[in-house]
Design a protein around this motif. Structure first.
Motif, PDB file in Angstrom:
ATOM      1  N   ASN A   1       6.547  14.398  -4.875  1.00  0.00           N
ATOM      2  CA  ASN A   1       5.557  13.875  -5.814  1.00  0.00           C
ATOM      3  C   ASN A   1       5.946  12.443  -6.179  1.00  0.00           C
ATOM      4  O   ASN A   1       6.870  12.227  -6.962  1.00  0.00           O
ATOM      5  CB  ASN A   1       5.518  14.775  -7.055  1.00  0.00           C
ATOM      6  CG  ASN A   1       4.525  14.326  -8.082  1.00  0.00           C
ATOM      7  OD1 ASN A   1       4.034  13.198  -8.058  1.00  0.00           O
ATOM      8  ND2 ASN A   1       4.215  15.208  -9.015  1.00  0.00           N
ATOM      9  N   GLU A   2       5.230  11.485  -5.627  1.00  0.00           N
ATOM     10  CA  GLU A   2       5.547  10.071  -5.841  1.00  0.00           C
ATOM     11  C   GLU A   2       5.488   9.686  -7.319  1.00  0.00           C
ATOM     12  O   GLU A   2       6.260   8.861  -7.789  1.00  0.00           O
ATOM     13  CB  GLU A   2       4.573   9.214  -5.035  1.00  0.00           C
ATOM     14  CG  GLU A   2       4.815   7.738  -5.143  1.00  0.00           C
ATOM     15  CD  GLU A   2       3.851   6.916  -4.297  1.00  0.00           C
ATOM     16  OE1 GLU A   2       3.838   5.697  -4.483  1.00  0.00           O
ATOM     17  OE2 GLU A   2       3.133   7.490  -3.464  1.00  0.00           O
ATOM     18  N   GLN A   3       4.584  10.296  -8.064  1.00  0.00           N
ATOM     19  CA  GLN A   3       4.436   9.965  -9.476  1.00  0.00           C
ATOM     20  C   GLN A   3       5.649  10.388 -10.311  1.00  0.00           C
ATOM     21  O   GLN A   3       5.825   9.922 -11.424  1.00  0.00           O
ATOM     22  CB  GLN A   3       3.163  10.616 -10.062  1.00  0.00           C
ATOM     23  CG  GLN A   3       1.871   9.968  -9.604  1.00  0.00           C
ATOM     24  CD  GLN A   3       1.521  10.237  -8.146  1.00  0.00           C
ATOM     25  OE1 GLN A   3       1.763  11.326  -7.639  1.00  0.00           O
ATOM     26  NE2 GLN A   3       0.974   9.240  -7.471  1.00  0.00           N
TER      27      GLN A   3
ATOM     28  N   LYS B   1       8.575  21.888  -7.489  1.00  0.00           N
ATOM     29  CA  LYS B   1       8.070  21.222  -6.282  1.00  0.00           C
ATOM     30  C   LYS B   1       7.917  19.710  -6.441  1.00  0.00           C
ATOM     31  O   LYS B   1       7.019  19.092  -5.880  1.00  0.00           O
ATOM     32  CB  LYS B   1       6.760  21.863  -5.833  1.00  0.00           C
ATOM     33  CG  LYS B   1       6.918  23.322  -5.460  1.00  0.00           C
ATOM     34  CD  LYS B   1       5.625  23.925  -5.013  1.00  0.00           C
ATOM     35  CE  LYS B   1       5.714  25.356  -4.580  1.00  0.00           C
ATOM     36  NZ  LYS B   1       6.728  26.209  -4.984  1.00  0.00           N
ATOM     37  N   VAL B   2       8.825  19.124  -7.219  1.00  0.00           N
ATOM     38  CA  VAL B   2       8.838  17.675  -7.424  1.00  0.00           C
ATOM     39  C   VAL B   2       9.691  16.998  -6.353  1.00  0.00           C
ATOM     40  O   VAL B   2       9.330  15.933  -5.850  1.00  0.00           O
ATOM     41  CB  VAL B   2       9.380  17.338  -8.833  1.00  0.00           C
ATOM     42  CG1 VAL B   2       9.615  15.846  -8.996  1.00  0.00           C
ATOM     43  CG2 VAL B   2       8.444  17.870  -9.902  1.00  0.00           C
TER      44      VAL B   2
END
Length: 146
Positions: free
Chosen positions: A78-80, A129-130
């Motif tokens: 997760n790019e964020q 799931k980061v």
């Protein structure tokens, strides 16, 4: 390749790969690792090493003294989440280097940081799931924290 050493290792596909790290020359042909490995295993910031010199290049030979730092390599799903994770890692007492275009962080855990807290944080981020992470080099100090 002055002040750099080439480390050869097997990547996640089992292929031979190389990573170049900055080093500082000490006395008696010893060198100290001065950045955090993104990919290479079994080496950490401030480890003292020997090198083999060939054609003007330095190749990693052996670790003479472990610094008691640990290296954790992170890849993000997760790019964020990258900026928040960096902030959290810094609050936990770690430093890092990043390859933002590849969503990768190399984290240095110094000997005075309780690794159990770092691992708990990373496991939670993995469960959410980061990110995924690899304990590329765990010091004896940090192994004893677990």
């Amino acid at each position: 390749m002055e002040n750099k050493v080439i480390l050869t290792y097997y990547d996640f596909e089992g292929k031979i790969a190389e990573e170049t790290l900055h080093i500082e020359e000490l006395e008696n042909e010893k060198y100290q690792i001065k950045n955090i490995p993104f990919f290479a295993p079994n080496i950490a910031y401030n480890d003292i090493i020997t090198v083999e010199k060939e054609d003007g290049r330095f190749y990693f030979e052996d670790v003479l003294e472990h610094s008691e730092h640990s290296t954790v390599q992170i890849v993000f799903f997760n790019e964020q989440a990258i900026a928040k994770t960096i902030q959290d890692i810094e609050l936990l007492g770690c430093s890092w280097e990043g390859m933002h275009d590849q969503h990768i962080l190399a984290v240095d855990v110094s000997a005075n940081v309780n690794y159990k807290k770092i691992k708990e944080y990373l496991d939670k981020q993995f469960d959410n799931k980061v990110l995924d992470y690899k304990e590329a080099c765990l010091s004896e100090t940090h192994l004893s924290n677990l």
